[in-house]
Design a protein around this motif. Structure first.
Motif, PDB file in Angstrom:
ATOM      1  N   ALA A 113       7.590  -9.521  15.403  1.00 34.27           N
ATOM      2  CA  ALA A 113       8.917 -10.107  15.243  1.00 34.27           C
ATOM      3  C   ALA A 113       9.815  -9.918  16.451  1.00 34.27           C
ATOM      4  CB  ALA A 113       9.595  -9.522  14.003  1.00 34.27           C
ATOM      5  N   ALA A 114       9.484  -8.985  17.342  1.00 30.33           N
ATOM      6  CA  ALA A 114      10.308  -8.763  18.532  1.00 30.33           C
ATOM      7  C   ALA A 114      10.040  -9.809  19.610  1.00 30.33           C
ATOM      8  CB  ALA A 114      10.055  -7.364  19.088  1.00 30.33           C
ATOM      9  N   GLY A 136      -4.234   3.382  19.108  1.00 30.32           N
ATOM     10  CA  GLY A 136      -4.833   4.133  18.013  1.00 30.32           C
ATOM     11  C   GLY A 136      -4.097   4.085  16.695  1.00 30.32           C
ATOM     12  N   ASP A 137      -3.260   3.076  16.482  1.00 29.48           N
ATOM     13  CA  ASP A 137      -2.601   2.958  15.185  1.00 29.48           C
ATOM     14  C   ASP A 137      -2.896   1.587  14.590  1.00 29.48           C
ATOM     15  OD1 ASP A 137      -0.851   1.111  16.380  1.00 29.48           O
ATOM     16  OD2 ASP A 137       0.512   2.703  16.970  1.00 29.48           O
ATOM     17  N   ALA A 138      -2.411   1.374  13.409  1.00 31.24           N
ATOM     18  CA  ALA A 138      -2.762   0.152  12.679  1.00 31.24           C
ATOM     19  C   ALA A 138      -1.907  -1.045  13.065  1.00 31.24           C
ATOM     20  CB  ALA A 138      -2.626   0.407  11.183  1.00 31.24           C
ATOM     21  N   THR A 139      -0.934  -0.857  13.965  1.00 32.08           N
ATOM     22  CA  THR A 139      -0.038  -1.955  14.293  1.00 32.08           C
ATOM     23  C   THR A 139      -0.312  -2.537  15.667  1.00 32.08           C
ATOM     24  OG1 THR A 139       1.598  -0.436  15.263  1.00 32.08           O
ATOM     25  CG2 THR A 139       1.775  -0.900  12.906  1.00 32.08           C
ATOM     26  N   ASN A 157       7.814  -9.220  23.724  1.00 30.29           N
ATOM     27  CA  ASN A 157       8.828  -8.160  23.784  1.00 30.29           C
ATOM     28  C   ASN A 157       8.446  -6.915  22.992  1.00 30.29           C
ATOM     29  OD1 ASN A 157      10.839  -9.511  25.367  1.00 30.29           O
ATOM     30  ND2 ASN A 157      11.337 -10.771  23.585  1.00 30.29           N
ATOM     31  N   GLY A 158       7.657  -7.080  21.968  1.00 31.94           N
ATOM     32  CA  GLY A 158       7.346  -5.966  21.073  1.00 31.94           C
ATOM     33  C   GLY A 158       6.153  -5.173  21.538  1.00 31.94           C
ATOM     34  N   THR A 159       5.287  -4.805  20.596  1.00 35.54           N
ATOM     35  CA  THR A 159       4.075  -4.079  20.932  1.00 35.54           C
ATOM     36  C   THR A 159       3.209  -4.942  21.827  1.00 35.54           C
ATOM     37  OG1 THR A 159       4.126  -2.914  18.819  1.00 35.54           O
ATOM     38  CG2 THR A 159       2.044  -2.909  20.011  1.00 35.54           C
ATOM     39  N   VAL A 218      -2.776 -11.209  28.294  1.00 37.19           N
ATOM     40  CA  VAL A 218      -1.371 -11.565  28.133  1.00 37.19           C
ATOM     41  C   VAL A 218      -1.297 -12.631  27.047  1.00 37.19           C
ATOM     42  CG1 VAL A 218       0.658 -12.541  29.241  1.00 37.19           C
ATOM     43  CG2 VAL A 218      -0.872 -11.032  30.531  1.00 37.19           C
ATOM     44  N   LEU A 219      -0.626 -12.299  25.977  1.00 32.80           N
ATOM     45  CA  LEU A 219      -0.598 -13.211  24.837  1.00 32.80           C
ATOM     46  C   LEU A 219       0.010 -14.559  25.204  1.00 32.80           C
ATOM     47  CD1 LEU A 219       0.374 -11.120  21.693  1.00 32.80           C
ATOM     48  CD2 LEU A 219      -1.860 -11.885  22.448  1.00 32.80           C
TER      49      LEU A 219
END
Length: 289
Positions: A124-125, A89-92, A116-118, A100-101
């Motif tokens: 960037a993670a 529910g957020d913009a990121t 690793n990130g969102t 799975v990307l």
């Protein structure tokens, strides 16, 4: 003489008709309205939502073809399909991204990607190893991901579901996209699941007796003109004795980005589409059939 006898007989009959008798009247009465309970999360993850929470308790006492009367003033929110995790529910984040990307296709070597990130979002993670290329190597459509979210319904009567979509909000190069670029489908899962609570063991498919999901609604452009019936029910979800979760079915919504409306089918993201974002709010409402 005959006339007198007839008169006397009439008096006797009149006295008999006015005789009082003691009576006791009882009238047991039971009434159960049609009830639909909708549950999922009580807010998005960005707003510290939690699940499972029932946030809609709808009475089917309104006119046919109109929304039922909800006794709970708050709204239910969807969860990521297969979990009890509220949508981000957020913009990121890609709300409910379950793919799975894998940002590459056709690499000849290497190309190991770690999200690793969102979850479900390239950021960037994340990490990626060097990869070999040939003429077919490309960026994968999974760079965008798929939004899959769910809500649960338990009922003692047949019900319909209508949906509407807000106009999409876009940024960057995606300002050329419209609601029609968000492909849409809905499905009823009348099976069983766990997901931390256990659901469906005492349920049945509410589509039976109705026409079920409207498969002609294929993108959010079909829902931006107001509330549209997306599910036509024919029977209650509760099939046998059980708890609310056991008598529930799961409604699964799937959303994909369609980068090329001029080509049949869903066309995955391509680098030529540029960089940006697109988001919309879809609202589901229980209606009286």
């Amino acid at each position: 003489m005959t006339i007198k006898k007839l008169a006397a007989g009439g008096v006797i009959a009149s006295l008999m008709a006015s005789t009082a008798y003691a009576s006791v009247i009882d009238r047991p009465y039971f009434r159960v309205l049609g009830v639909v309970v909708v549950w999922g999360a009580n807010d998005t993850n960005a707003n510290s939502g939690s699940a499972p929470v029932a946030s809609d308790f709808v009475l089917l006492d309104a006119t046919s073809g109109t929304a039922g009367n909800d006794l709970i003033s708050t709204d239910a929110y969807t969860v990521i399909t297969g979990t009890m995790d509220p949508i981000p529910g957020d913009a990121t984040a890609v709300d409910g991204a379950t793919v799975v990307l894998d940002p590459l296709t056709g690499e000849t070597s290497g190309g190991t990607f770690v999200d690793n990130g969102t979850s479900g979002v390239l950021d960037a993670a994340d990490t990626l190893t060097a990869f070999g290329m040939d003429a077919t190597t490309d960026v994968s459509g999974d760079l965008i991901g798929t939004h899959t979210s769910s809500f649960f319904v338990a009922s003692n009567a047949a019900f319909d579901i209508y949906a509407s979509s807000s106009a999409p909000t876009t940024t960057g190069d995606f300002t050329t996209l419209t609601a029609a670029n968000i492909a849409y489908s809905l499905a009823v899962n009348a099976g069983t699941g766990t997901e931390g609570i256990g659901w469906g063991s005492a349920s049945q498919d509410p589509s039976t007796g109705g026409t079920g999901v409207d498969a002609t609604i294929t993108d959010l452009g079909d829902l931006t003109g107001g509330a549209v019936k997306v599910f036509d029910g024919g029977q209650r979800t509760a099939a046998s004795n059980g708890s609310l979760s056991q008598q529930s079915v799961r409604f699964d919504a799937t959303y994909d980005l369609d980068s090329d409306l001029g080509t049949a089918g869903i066309q995955d993201y391509d680098l030529s589409l540029g960089a940006g974002s697109i988001t919309a709010d879809v609202t589901y409402t229980v209606y009286v059939p």
